[in-house]
Design a protein around this motif. Structure first.
Motif, PDB file in Angstrom:
ATOM      1  N   SER A 234       0.834  -1.214   0.000  1.00 59.62           N
ATOM      2  CA  SER A 234       0.000   0.000   0.000  1.00 59.62           C
ATOM      3  C   SER A 234       0.863   1.256   0.000  1.00 59.62           C
ATOM      4  O   SER A 234       1.933   1.281   0.611  1.00 59.62           O
ATOM      5  N   ARG A 266      -2.476   5.244 -11.012  1.00 59.20           N
ATOM      6  CA  ARG A 266      -2.925   4.382  -9.914  1.00 59.20           C
ATOM      7  C   ARG A 266      -3.838   5.121  -8.951  1.00 59.20           C
ATOM      8  O   ARG A 266      -4.858   4.587  -8.509  1.00 59.20           O
ATOM      9  N   GLU A 269      -7.286   5.771 -10.587  1.00 55.50           N
ATOM     10  CA  GLU A 269      -8.109   4.561 -10.679  1.00 55.50           C
ATOM     11  C   GLU A 269      -8.524   4.033  -9.303  1.00 55.50           C
ATOM     12  O   GLU A 269      -9.392   3.181  -9.196  1.00 55.50           O
ATOM     13  N   SER A 270      -7.906   4.569  -8.257  1.00 54.46           N
ATOM     14  CA  SER A 270      -8.271   4.167  -6.887  1.00 54.46           C
ATOM     15  C   SER A 270      -9.429   4.993  -6.346  1.00 54.46           C
ATOM     16  O   SER A 270      -9.907   4.726  -5.238  1.00 54.46           O
ATOM     17  N   THR A 285      -3.643   3.066  -1.000  1.00 52.11           N
ATOM     18  CA  THR A 285      -4.077   2.271  -2.154  1.00 52.11           C
ATOM     19  C   THR A 285      -3.063   1.175  -2.450  1.00 52.11           C
ATOM     20  O   THR A 285      -1.859   1.406  -2.384  1.00 52.11           O
ATOM     21  N   LYS A 287      -3.730  -0.620  -5.351  1.00 53.63           N
ATOM     22  CA  LYS A 287      -4.277  -0.903  -6.682  1.00 53.63           C
ATOM     23  C   LYS A 287      -3.186  -1.468  -7.596  1.00 53.63           C
ATOM     24  O   LYS A 287      -2.112  -0.887  -7.718  1.00 53.63           O
ATOM     25  N   ILE A 289      -2.727  -2.674 -11.496  1.00 56.77           N
ATOM     26  CA  ILE A 289      -3.375  -2.636 -12.813  1.00 56.77           C
ATOM     27  C   ILE A 289      -2.567  -3.466 -13.805  1.00 56.77           C
ATOM     28  O   ILE A 289      -1.382  -3.201 -14.020  1.00 56.77           O
ATOM     29  N   TYR A 293      -7.721  -4.391 -18.609  1.00 55.96           N
ATOM     30  CA  TYR A 293      -8.222  -3.422 -17.643  1.00 55.96           C
ATOM     31  C   TYR A 293      -8.873  -2.263 -18.387  1.00 55.96           C
ATOM     32  O   TYR A 293      -8.331  -1.773 -19.375  1.00 55.96           O
TER      33      TYR A 293
END
Length: 349
Positions: A234, A266, A269-270, A285, A287, A289, A293
């Protein structure tokens, strides 16, 4: 998609140990996804691909000097300590990486500085190289942070084999860095000069800032063939209200929203709402990818050339299309583009 889809041979001489003399003079490869074309430009030519009211989204994180060298008590062995994240300001607890790790056990003390004015005690093992340290320091918290800065070095990536130079402190920071907290630079942004930002501003391009404090999670190797089983570390991220307004307006008006770097992509998109608009965000986050996607916010991306099998390469593949990305990387090697932190850049439209 499997891990083995992201392997390629990278000649050692293409690893950039130094940046371009002028930030915006780096080479730029322009990929047009719709036309499937590749152009070769200079980074400062990026201005030609943007119109008034298009938006560039920047990561305003600031790198702190996260690499310290200390000596182990009794043996005096030299130990590298890489500060990852502060766990508790009051008790001065930090998650760190240590090298060589085999020598560092719970209860050991490390001494920093010629006068040994900073001491740390190992209080936990977190991973094979990870430890939790409690720093023992008598002064105020602000004095402690100043001491870390004084003793720390610019945390250049390990592949750069040369010694850290005084110039790296400025070279390894974007010109719009504001919020301290990253242990690595958001490298796509290193190509922007003050002059280029001013020219984009005069042209009418809008800017929105987000923050993602880059940790080592971004660069941790993927070690599982099945990508869905990889767990990202994270990283702390923030999106303020003014940034969401600028970005959502541009999206609504079908303008170009360009993520300057994988870290920006990132964090965007979070923070996507159910109606595909951008929300405010504050938190952590992890996330990850990878293809396939569907991207929700940015329709354009600036990035560097990344390492084989890295999470960064996987994101670029998801955005550009895997076959097109492979073709671009083959061309980059053939045309001797410079890779990694201080390397050249790619614009994906």
């Amino acid at each position: 998609m499997k891990l083995s889809n992201f392997n390629f041979e990278l000649p050692k001489e293409l690893l950039a140990e130094y940046p371009s003399e002028n930030r915006d003079e780096a080479r730029l490869m322009v990929l047009n996804r719709k036309e499937q074309t590749i152009e070769h430009k200079k980074f400062k030519d990026i201005i030609d691909y943007f119109e008034p009211e298009d938006v560039m989204v920047l990561n305003n994180t600031k790198v702190f000097p996260a690499r310290l060298y200390g000596n182990k008590e009794k043996t005096g062995a030299r130990i590298e300590v890489f500060l990852l994240r502060e766990l508790n300001p009051e008790t001065k607890l930090w998650d760190v990486l240590v090298d060589p790790a085999r020598k560092i056990r719970i209860g050991n003390k490390l001494y920093f500085g010629e006068d040994e004015s900073l001491v740390a005690e190992v209080i936990d093992n977190t991973t094979s190289r990870g430890r939790t340290l409690r720093f023992l320091y008598d002064g105020s918290y602000s004095d402690f942070r100043m001491k870390l800065k004084e003793l720390g070095q610019t945390p250049l990536p390990k592949y750069i084999k040369r010694e850290v130079e005084p110039e790296d402190e400025e070279r390894y920071q974007t010109i719009y860095a504001k919020k301290e907290g990253a242990v690595a630079a958001p490298t796509a942004g290193l190509h922007f000069s003050k002059h280029l930002l001013k020219r984009l501003e005069i042209k009418g391009v809008d800017f929105a800032e987000v923050t993602l404090h880059v940790g080592l999670g971004t660069f941790s190797p993927v070690e599982v063939e099945d990508l869905s089983k990889h767990k990202m570390d994270s990283e702390e991220a923030f999106i303020q209200k003014d940034a969401t307004e600028i970005i959502n307006k541009a999206k609504q008006e079908r303008r170009r929203v360009c993520a300057v770097g994988t870290t920006v992509m990132r964090v965007l998109e979070s923070a996507v709402s159910s109606d595909q608009t951008l929300n405010e965000f504050g938190g952590w986050t992890n996330k990850f990818i990878f293809p396939p996607y569907d991207f929700n916010i940015a329709n354009c991306m600036i990035t560097n050339f990344h390492t084989p099998k890295s999470t960064l390469l996987m994101m670029v593949s998801a955005f550009a299309g895997h076959d097109f990305m492979k073709k671009a990387y083959e061309e980059a090697v053939k045309e001797k583009y410079r890779f990694y932190t201080y390397g050249d850049a790619m614009l994906i439209l």
